[in-house]
Write a protein that holds these residues in place. Structure first.
Motif, PDB file in Angstrom:
ATOM      1  N   PRO A 245       0.788  -1.238   0.000  1.00 48.90           N
ATOM      2  CA  PRO A 245       0.000   0.000   0.000  1.00 48.90           C
ATOM      3  C   PRO A 245       0.820   1.288   0.000  1.00 48.90           C
ATOM      4  O   PRO A 245       0.256   2.384   0.068  1.00 48.90           O
ATOM      5  CB  PRO A 245      -0.838  -0.107   1.272  1.00 48.90           C
ATOM      6  CG  PRO A 245      -0.011  -0.958   2.189  1.00 48.90           C
ATOM      7  CD  PRO A 245       0.682  -1.954   1.297  1.00 48.90           C
ATOM      8  N   LEU A 246       2.137   1.181  -0.078  1.00 52.54           N
ATOM      9  CA  LEU A 246       3.007   2.354   0.026  1.00 52.54           C
ATOM     10  C   LEU A 246       2.559   3.491  -0.893  1.00 52.54           C
ATOM     11  O   LEU A 246       2.374   4.634  -0.437  1.00 52.54           O
ATOM     12  CB  LEU A 246       4.455   1.954  -0.317  1.00 52.54           C
ATOM     13  CG  LEU A 246       5.432   3.114  -0.613  1.00 52.54           C
ATOM     14  CD1 LEU A 246       5.675   3.926   0.641  1.00 52.54           C
ATOM     15  CD2 LEU A 246       6.741   2.587  -1.197  1.00 52.54           C
ATOM     16  N   PHE A 247       2.384   3.206  -2.171  1.00 51.08           N
ATOM     17  CA  PHE A 247       2.118   4.272  -3.134  1.00 51.08           C
ATOM     18  C   PHE A 247       0.746   4.901  -2.889  1.00 51.08           C
ATOM     19  O   PHE A 247       0.606   6.133  -2.890  1.00 51.08           O
ATOM     20  CB  PHE A 247       2.207   3.745  -4.564  1.00 51.08           C
ATOM     21  CG  PHE A 247       2.189   4.841  -5.597  1.00 51.08           C
ATOM     22  CD1 PHE A 247       3.350   5.541  -5.904  1.00 51.08           C
ATOM     23  CD2 PHE A 247       1.014   5.204  -6.246  1.00 51.08           C
ATOM     24  CE1 PHE A 247       3.348   6.569  -6.843  1.00 51.08           C
ATOM     25  CE2 PHE A 247       0.990   6.222  -7.179  1.00 51.08           C
ATOM     26  CZ  PHE A 247       2.159   6.912  -7.482  1.00 51.08           C
ATOM     27  N   PHE A 248      -0.268   4.084  -2.694  1.00 56.60           N
ATOM     28  CA  PHE A 248      -1.605   4.621  -2.471  1.00 56.60           C
ATOM     29  C   PHE A 248      -1.670   5.402  -1.169  1.00 56.60           C
ATOM     30  O   PHE A 248      -2.309   6.471  -1.107  1.00 56.60           O
ATOM     31  CB  PHE A 248      -2.637   3.490  -2.485  1.00 56.60           C
ATOM     32  CG  PHE A 248      -3.152   3.154  -3.856  1.00 56.60           C
ATOM     33  CD1 PHE A 248      -4.471   3.411  -4.211  1.00 56.60           C
ATOM     34  CD2 PHE A 248      -2.319   2.595  -4.815  1.00 56.60           C
ATOM     35  CE1 PHE A 248      -4.948   3.119  -5.475  1.00 56.60           C
ATOM     36  CE2 PHE A 248      -2.783   2.291  -6.084  1.00 56.60           C
ATOM     37  CZ  PHE A 248      -4.105   2.556  -6.420  1.00 56.60           C
ATOM     38  N   ASP A 249      -1.026   4.910  -0.130  1.00 53.21           N
ATOM     39  CA  ASP A 249      -1.014   5.648   1.150  1.00 53.21           C
ATOM     40  C   ASP A 249      -0.361   7.015   0.962  1.00 53.21           C
ATOM     41  O   ASP A 249      -0.858   8.032   1.471  1.00 53.21           O
ATOM     42  CB  ASP A 249      -0.248   4.851   2.211  1.00 53.21           C
ATOM     43  CG  ASP A 249      -1.014   3.626   2.691  1.00 53.21           C
ATOM     44  OD1 ASP A 249      -2.215   3.511   2.349  1.00 53.21           O
ATOM     45  OD2 ASP A 249      -0.403   2.775   3.360  1.00 53.21           O
TER      46      ASP A 249
ATOM     47  N   HIS B 141      -5.864  -7.316  -1.582  1.00 55.31           N
ATOM     48  CA  HIS B 141      -4.563  -6.764  -1.162  1.00 55.31           C
ATOM     49  C   HIS B 141      -3.796  -6.134  -2.336  1.00 55.31           C
ATOM     50  O   HIS B 141      -2.705  -5.598  -2.134  1.00 55.31           O
ATOM     51  CB  HIS B 141      -3.700  -7.856  -0.530  1.00 55.31           C
ATOM     52  CG  HIS B 141      -3.258  -8.912  -1.492  1.00 55.31           C
ATOM     53  ND1 HIS B 141      -4.086  -9.937  -1.910  1.00 55.31           N
ATOM     54  CD2 HIS B 141      -2.070  -9.105  -2.142  1.00 55.31           C
ATOM     55  CE1 HIS B 141      -3.440 -10.716  -2.753  1.00 55.31           C
ATOM     56  NE2 HIS B 141      -2.214 -10.233  -2.905  1.00 55.31           N
ATOM     57  N   ILE B 142      -4.377  -6.158  -3.523  1.00 49.28           N
ATOM     58  CA  ILE B 142      -3.736  -5.589  -4.709  1.00 49.28           C
ATOM     59  C   ILE B 142      -4.356  -4.224  -5.018  1.00 49.28           C
ATOM     60  O   ILE B 142      -5.570  -4.038  -4.919  1.00 49.28           O
ATOM     61  CB  ILE B 142      -3.912  -6.517  -5.931  1.00 49.28           C
ATOM     62  CG1 ILE B 142      -3.205  -7.853  -5.676  1.00 49.28           C
ATOM     63  CG2 ILE B 142      -3.385  -5.860  -7.201  1.00 49.28           C
ATOM     64  CD1 ILE B 142      -1.705  -7.757  -5.555  1.00 49.28           C
ATOM     65  N   GLN B 143      -3.510  -3.270  -5.401  1.00 49.93           N
ATOM     66  CA  GLN B 143      -3.976  -1.956  -5.836  1.00 49.93           C
ATOM     67  C   GLN B 143      -3.387  -1.651  -7.213  1.00 49.93           C
ATOM     68  O   GLN B 143      -2.245  -2.025  -7.506  1.00 49.93           O
ATOM     69  CB  GLN B 143      -3.560  -0.872  -4.834  1.00 49.93           C
ATOM     70  CG  GLN B 143      -4.226  -1.034  -3.461  1.00 49.93           C
ATOM     71  CD  GLN B 143      -3.629  -0.088  -2.433  1.00 49.93           C
ATOM     72  OE1 GLN B 143      -2.413  -0.018  -2.266  1.00 49.93           O
ATOM     73  NE2 GLN B 143      -4.482   0.639  -1.723  1.00 49.93           N
ATOM     74  N   VAL B 144      -4.186  -0.965  -8.047  1.00 50.24           N
ATOM     75  CA  VAL B 144      -3.779  -0.704  -9.430  1.00 50.24           C
ATOM     76  C   VAL B 144      -4.011   0.767  -9.762  1.00 50.24           C
ATOM     77  O   VAL B 144      -5.073   1.320  -9.449  1.00 50.24           O
ATOM     78  CB  VAL B 144      -4.569  -1.581 -10.428  1.00 50.24           C
ATOM     79  CG1 VAL B 144      -4.130  -1.297 -11.861  1.00 50.24           C
ATOM     80  CG2 VAL B 144      -4.388  -3.061 -10.107  1.00 50.24           C
TER      81      VAL B 144
END
Length: 530
Positions: free
Chosen positions: A340-344, A385-388
């Protein structure tokens, strides 16, 4: 008006499996009472949907080549078509209602539309127009398309115009370049006049629950399949033969290749043939984290159009759109994150949770890079658990600010490094991002080819004069007043083709005219001077 009983026995062949063909099939069944079992969609690729695509897995990474803006409520043809398509996820409502509900539940209000080289969010409420810019815009809005001819946007405006907040937002929202058609820019200014006052927040953008393949193409395709429509994939149409010796244009045969073997199918005089001429995503190529994508050349759609245009003077001029790759290409990228680093970081930096903002444009990027974080999950099969997220660069042949290579030569890893440079990630963040992400770049040689300068007649009429059973569909047809690079343009071309060829006495919704509304005009005027 044709007796719809007669239409029950007609056959229809749709060349190209994009949203234009899918929509034409819907209109034929719903409004023309053509039997679904008599409709065949011929598509070279293994999947339908054309430019409205979306695919992938957690292991391989997800890909969308691009996303088309949906506008509420002014895409009347699109909403009309989707209103009869049942939602796959919300029983009892249509896809139109599903999108409206989702957009209401997840309203757009971008708080970080433009970011500068220092990673500061730019105040873009002010358009930064000079008095000369305002005068030039005013003159453009009243100029006739005939008088503008093949002029380019940069032929009309001063160089400083392309350094304004307005241009950074407009260019990246719609993918315009200074060398694109001035006529098309004028059409956009009129068509989206109601969006002008909120261009800095993108509040007028409607959102689909998933990517547009999962949210639009899949339910439309499912409904058509239930009606008996046949999908013939992995087939390449190489020629359309018209009956010789008569004044009318009547298709009598379709020639195609399957597995390298040429064959043909006969077309009766009462049957219909629809051809999506040209494709904005033709010859697209995907790279990987370790490999840059390749620049492709013309494929079957443009080449078939060229063949037909060489025999008929009113079938348009594909060269205006297909022979200028240097002016129509740009590169997108889709990033699959397992951490989640980038989205956070982005949600904290922009003060927009994923799905509530819009494009974030790095105005000082040599590539003019933009990214957007959609509501998650963005794919039907996307694990929790995946983000795009998705992004693109309008100048793929420029060397990056942080990576000493042209974007077109960069691997997915290098594209990510350039992005993280603009966001001022530290070494630890960069390493973590690279080890937990899969960036798939995509080179699209013709993605804005429909914006290239054109003369009257370069785009054929949807139903050419004298045609009895043939129509063009899609982005490279001529529809007065409406604008290309939109889902609405493809759907409107489909509705126009079906209603004309079936002689249906039914009204096609008029193109929305915001300039006829006093409030829209007043809001636009005050935006120009703010």
């Amino acid at each position: 008006m044709t007796n719809t009983k007669e239409n029950e026995h007609r056959k229809a062949y749709l060349i190209g499996g994009g949203i234009a063909s899918l929509s034409a099939a819907v209109f034929m069944i719903r409004d023309g009472h053509v039997k679904g079992k008599n409709i065949t969609i011929l598509e070279e690729r293994r999947v339908n949907g054309g430019s409205l695509d979306g695919s992938g897995t957690e292991e391989m990474g997800y890909v969308i080549r691009g996303g088309r803006m949906l506008n509420e409520p002014t895409y009347e043809c699109t909403w009309s078509m989707l209103d009869c398509i049942p939602s796959l996820d919300r029983p009892g409502i249509s896809v139109k209602q599903e999108i409206q509900q989702f957009s209401s539940e997840h309203p757009t209000h971008s708080k970080a539309r433009v970011v500068d080289a220092s990673r500061h969010i730019v105040d873009v409420e002010h358009m930064q127009f000079s008095n000369q810019d305002r005068l030039d815009i005013g003159k453009l809005l009243v100029a006739s398309e005939e008088s503008l001819g093949t002029e380019r946007i940069k032929d009309w405006f001063e160089p400083e115009f392309f350094e304004t907040n307005f241009w950074y937002m407009w260019a990246t929202m719609f993918a315009f370049q200074p060398w694109h058609s001035l006529v098309e820019f004028k059409r956009y200014m009129i068509r989206f006049m109601h969006e002008f006052p909120r261009i800095n927040t993108l509040e007028g953008v409607a959102r689909t629950p998933y990517n547009q393949y999962d949210s639009i193409v899949l339910p439309v395709q499912t409904w058509l399949q239930e009606q008996g429509v046949r999908y013939d994939n992995n087939i390449r149409v190489t020629d359309i033969v018209f009956r010789a010796g008569i004044a009318e244009k009547t298709v009598e045969r379709i020639i195609y290749e399957r597995d390298g073997v040429e064959a043909s199918m006969e077309v009766a005089a009462e049957d219909l043939v629809f051809f999506t001429n040209g494709s904005m995503t033709e010859a697209s190529d995907l790279g990987t984290m370790q490999q840059a994508p390749k620049l492709g050349q013309k494929g079957s759609s443009f080449r078939l159009w060229e063949k037909l245009a060489s025999t008929q003077t009113d079938f348009g001029n594909p060269s205006s759109f297909a022979d200028h790759i240097e002016g129509s290409k740009w590169e997108s990228f889709t990033v699959t994150c397992t951490d989640p680093l980038f989205f956070d970081f982005m949600e904290s930096f922009t003060d927009n949770v994923a799905g509530s903002g819009g494009l974030v444009t790095f105005k000082d990027s040599n590539w003019l890079m933009s990214i957007v974080l959609a509501h998650q999950p963005h794919f039907r099969n996307q694990p929790e658990h995946i983000q795009v997220f998705w992004g693109y660069g309008l100048f793929p042949d420029r060397v990056g600010n942080y990576v000493d290579k042209k974007m077109s030569d960069c691997t997915g890893e290098e594209v990510l490094q350039e992005l993280m440079g603009h966001l001022k990630f530290n070494a630890e963040q960069v390493q973590k991002m690279l080890s937990t992400s899969n960036c798939i770049p995509c080179m699209m040689p013709f993605i804005t080819s429909q914006f290239m300068p054109r003369a009257i007649g370069d785009r054929p009429q949807v139903v050419p004069q004298g045609s009895t059973n043939f129509a063009f569909l899609g982005q490279y047809t001529e529809l007065p007043e409406d604008v290309v690079f939109t889902v609405e343009y493809s759907v409107r071309s489909a509705q126009t083709a079906v209603y004309q060829l079936l002689h249906l006495d039914m009204e096609i919704p008029a193109v929305y005219h915001g300039r006829h509304h006093v409030k829209v005009l007043w809001d636009s005027l005050t935006t120009m001077i703010r």
